[in-house]
Design a protein around this motif. Sequence first.
Motif, PDB file in Angstrom:
ATOM      1  N   THR A 230       8.444  16.992  12.750  1.00  0.00           N
ATOM      2  CA  THR A 230       8.989  18.217  12.169  1.00  0.00           C
ATOM      3  C   THR A 230       8.875  18.287  10.648  1.00  0.00           C
ATOM      4  N   GLN A 231       8.663  17.144  10.004  1.00  0.00           N
ATOM      5  CA  GLN A 231       8.522  17.223   8.545  1.00  0.00           C
ATOM      6  C   GLN A 231       7.760  16.037   7.978  1.00  0.00           C
ATOM      7  N   GLN A 232       7.166  16.263   6.801  1.00  0.00           N
ATOM      8  CA  GLN A 232       6.590  15.157   6.045  1.00  0.00           C
ATOM      9  C   GLN A 232       7.645  14.705   5.047  1.00  0.00           C
ATOM     10  N   LEU A 233       8.066  13.448   5.185  1.00  0.00           N
ATOM     11  CA  LEU A 233       9.169  12.936   4.356  1.00  0.00           C
ATOM     12  C   LEU A 233       8.674  12.303   3.064  1.00  0.00           C
ATOM     13  N   GLY A 234       7.408  11.878   3.052  1.00  0.00           N
ATOM     14  CA  GLY A 234       6.903  11.226   1.843  1.00  0.00           C
ATOM     15  C   GLY A 234       5.400  11.297   1.777  1.00  0.00           C
ATOM     16  N   ARG A 235       4.883  11.263   0.552  1.00  0.00           N
ATOM     17  CA  ARG A 235       3.435  11.266   0.327  1.00  0.00           C
ATOM     18  C   ARG A 235       3.070   9.958  -0.355  1.00  0.00           C
ATOM     19  N   THR A 236       1.764   9.722  -0.527  1.00  0.00           N
ATOM     20  CA  THR A 236       1.364   8.432  -1.092  1.00  0.00           C
ATOM     21  C   THR A 236       1.862   8.258  -2.535  1.00  0.00           C
ATOM     22  N   GLU A 237       2.250   9.339  -3.192  1.00  0.00           N
ATOM     23  CA  GLU A 237       2.808   9.208  -4.553  1.00  0.00           C
ATOM     24  C   GLU A 237       4.190   8.570  -4.514  1.00  0.00           C
ATOM     25  N   ASP A 238       4.934   8.768  -3.420  1.00  0.00           N
ATOM     26  CA  ASP A 238       6.346   8.350  -3.482  1.00  0.00           C
ATOM     27  C   ASP A 238       6.843   7.531  -2.293  1.00  0.00           C
ATOM     28  N   THR A 239       5.984   7.185  -1.329  1.00  0.00           N
ATOM     29  CA  THR A 239       6.388   6.194  -0.322  1.00  0.00           C
ATOM     30  C   THR A 239       5.296   5.131  -0.197  1.00  0.00           C
ATOM     31  N   ALA A 240       5.744   3.897   0.059  1.00  0.00           N
ATOM     32  CA  ALA A 240       4.827   2.750   0.075  1.00  0.00           C
ATOM     33  C   ALA A 240       5.424   1.680   0.983  1.00  0.00           C
ATOM     34  N   GLN A 241       4.735   0.545   1.075  1.00  0.00           N
ATOM     35  CA  GLN A 241       5.257  -0.534   1.915  1.00  0.00           C
ATOM     36  C   GLN A 241       4.756  -1.881   1.396  1.00  0.00           C
ATOM     37  N   VAL A 242       5.483  -2.919   1.769  1.00  0.00           N
ATOM     38  CA  VAL A 242       5.020  -4.303   1.593  1.00  0.00           C
ATOM     39  C   VAL A 242       5.282  -5.032   2.903  1.00  0.00           C
ATOM     40  N   HIS A 243       4.595  -6.163   3.084  1.00  0.00           N
ATOM     41  CA  HIS A 243       5.001  -7.074   4.157  1.00  0.00           C
ATOM     42  C   HIS A 243       6.105  -7.931   3.535  1.00  0.00           C
TER      43      HIS A 243
ATOM     44  N   ARG B 180       0.848  -1.195   0.000  1.00  0.00           N
ATOM     45  CA  ARG B 180       0.000   0.000   0.000  1.00  0.00           C
ATOM     46  C   ARG B 180       0.886   1.248   0.000  1.00  0.00           C
ATOM     47  N   ARG B 181       0.314   2.336  -0.518  1.00  0.00           N
ATOM     48  CA  ARG B 181       0.964   3.642  -0.436  1.00  0.00           C
ATOM     49  C   ARG B 181       0.672   4.210   0.949  1.00  0.00           C
ATOM     50  N   LEU B 182       1.609   4.960   1.495  1.00  0.00           N
ATOM     51  CA  LEU B 182       1.344   5.605   2.795  1.00  0.00           C
ATOM     52  C   LEU B 182       2.155   6.888   2.913  1.00  0.00           C
ATOM     53  N   ALA B 183       1.669   7.778   3.796  1.00  0.00           N
ATOM     54  CA  ALA B 183       2.394   9.026   4.063  1.00  0.00           C
ATOM     55  C   ALA B 183       3.510   8.724   5.063  1.00  0.00           C
ATOM     56  N   THR B 184       4.567   9.520   5.027  1.00  0.00           N
ATOM     57  CA  THR B 184       5.727   9.272   5.892  1.00  0.00           C
ATOM     58  C   THR B 184       6.157  10.569   6.564  1.00  0.00           C
TER      59      THR B 184
ATOM     60  N   ALA C  97      -2.264   4.613   8.513  1.00  0.00           N
ATOM     61  CA  ALA C  97      -1.216   4.347   7.520  1.00  0.00           C
ATOM     62  C   ALA C  97      -0.238   5.520   7.456  1.00  0.00           C
ATOM     63  N   GLU C  98       0.572   5.657   8.496  1.00  0.00           N
ATOM     64  CA  GLU C  98       1.556   6.739   8.584  1.00  0.00           C
ATOM     65  C   GLU C  98       2.883   6.152   9.049  1.00  0.00           C
TER      66      GLU C  98
END
Length: 365
Positions: free
Chosen positions: A115-128, A82-86, A215-216
């Motif tokens: 202090t900052q948003q490092l990634g948005r759903t366009e450019d950070t994601a995850q897998v198990h 899934r895509r997630l914010a970071t 999902a953060e």
Amino acid sequence: MMRVVICGGGVIGASIAYFLSRRGIKPIVVERTGVACAASGKAGGFLARHWCDVTPLEQLARHSFDLHAELAEQSSDDWGYRRLATYGGFGAVRGRLSKTPGASLGWVSPQIDITQQLGRTEDTAQVHPALFTAAMMHTAQQHGAELRLGTVTGVRQSAERVTGVEVTGEIIEADAVVIAMGPWSILAAAWLPLPVVYGLKGHSLVFETGDAVPAEALFLEFREAMGEMQSPEFFPRPDGTTYVCAISSESPLPLDPAAVAPDPGAIERLERICTAVAPALASAKIRARQACYRPIARDGLPLIGRVPDVEGAYIATGHSVWGILNAPATGEAMAELIIDGAARSIDLSPFDPGRLPRRRSSRLR
Ligand SMILES: Cc1cc2nc3c(=O)[nH]c(=O)nc-3n(C[C@H](O)[C@H](O)[C@H](O)COP(=O)(O)OP(=O)(O)OC[C@H]3O[C@@H](n4cnc5c(N)ncnc54)[C@H](O)[C@@H]3O)c2cc1C
């Protein structure tokens, strides 16, 4: 048909098997302990498209991030993509680390400064990562790959080309052999002219958090009670668990992957960090307390390509903190290299194993 043997059933070995099998090759994967039993099953599974930009990994990482999305879309298997914010921030067991208070996230203690948003759903994601690795292997098997449980103990050669792999005294004949044993690839330096690979240990916890953590993903700089700085990473997963890792150590790599265990006290320290960071973690049941080793080459870049001077010998390891991210592009490029004689999808030259001095060494305790 070309006979390919892949040594190691981590995410790299399984991804190579997947892409070879999609091209009609039926590789044999030899795995000592179990598919994804090591770092490939115990990693965070975090993926970032741009975090390797302006480094030699840029093309590999960007292409692999895109391949992860394609693979998840094409497959009916669910490996928690899934895509997630970071987000990023600062914290401490006592007091605040940041001089200027930041924002907060709903599930994180107010003492932690975001202090900052490092990634948005366009450019950070995850897998198990364990599910992803198992799915790559299982799909390769559906296309004719074979998984054999066994310990690789040597590579057979004749006239400077590989002829097979020794697996606990037996020989599996092969035209091409890929070393993909993660940090245990150091063993292959006794069989082939290879550079040294190290293992750096990391510890992790898996909490049962249900729907308490959205999902953060979160990356912190965190001060422990004794003042030591840690960089814990928090990855809530779609299966209702939250994975947290931190606390690296240079403890020696055991010969047997099944013998990897946490360092004394490391898990307790990690639990204290989690308790301070989020009430949702402090009250959650812990499903896994674990450790694993990431494979690292001397210059920090992966080794992906031909082993110099031995026809038919290949290596794919040393992916360090980005092995889950970079597995699909590594698998695709290795399949091209083995079948077509050159990788087309990405430029493998920065990862040429011939760039580093070779050493014949395999000392493990
Ligand atoms: C704490 C931690 C968190 C991480 N988080 C992330 C993340 O969020 N995102 C990311 O992209 N990467 C992450 N990584 C990195 C990633 O986990 C690794 O780069 C990757 O798993 C390495 O995969 P591999 O297949 O090369 O090695 P491994 O997973 O180590 O697999 C090697 C396999 O070889 C087998 N083997 C060993 N000896 C033999 C033998 N003699 N014969 C046959 N088989 C053998 C082992 O049993 C093992 O299954 C993390 C790493 C750590 C330590």
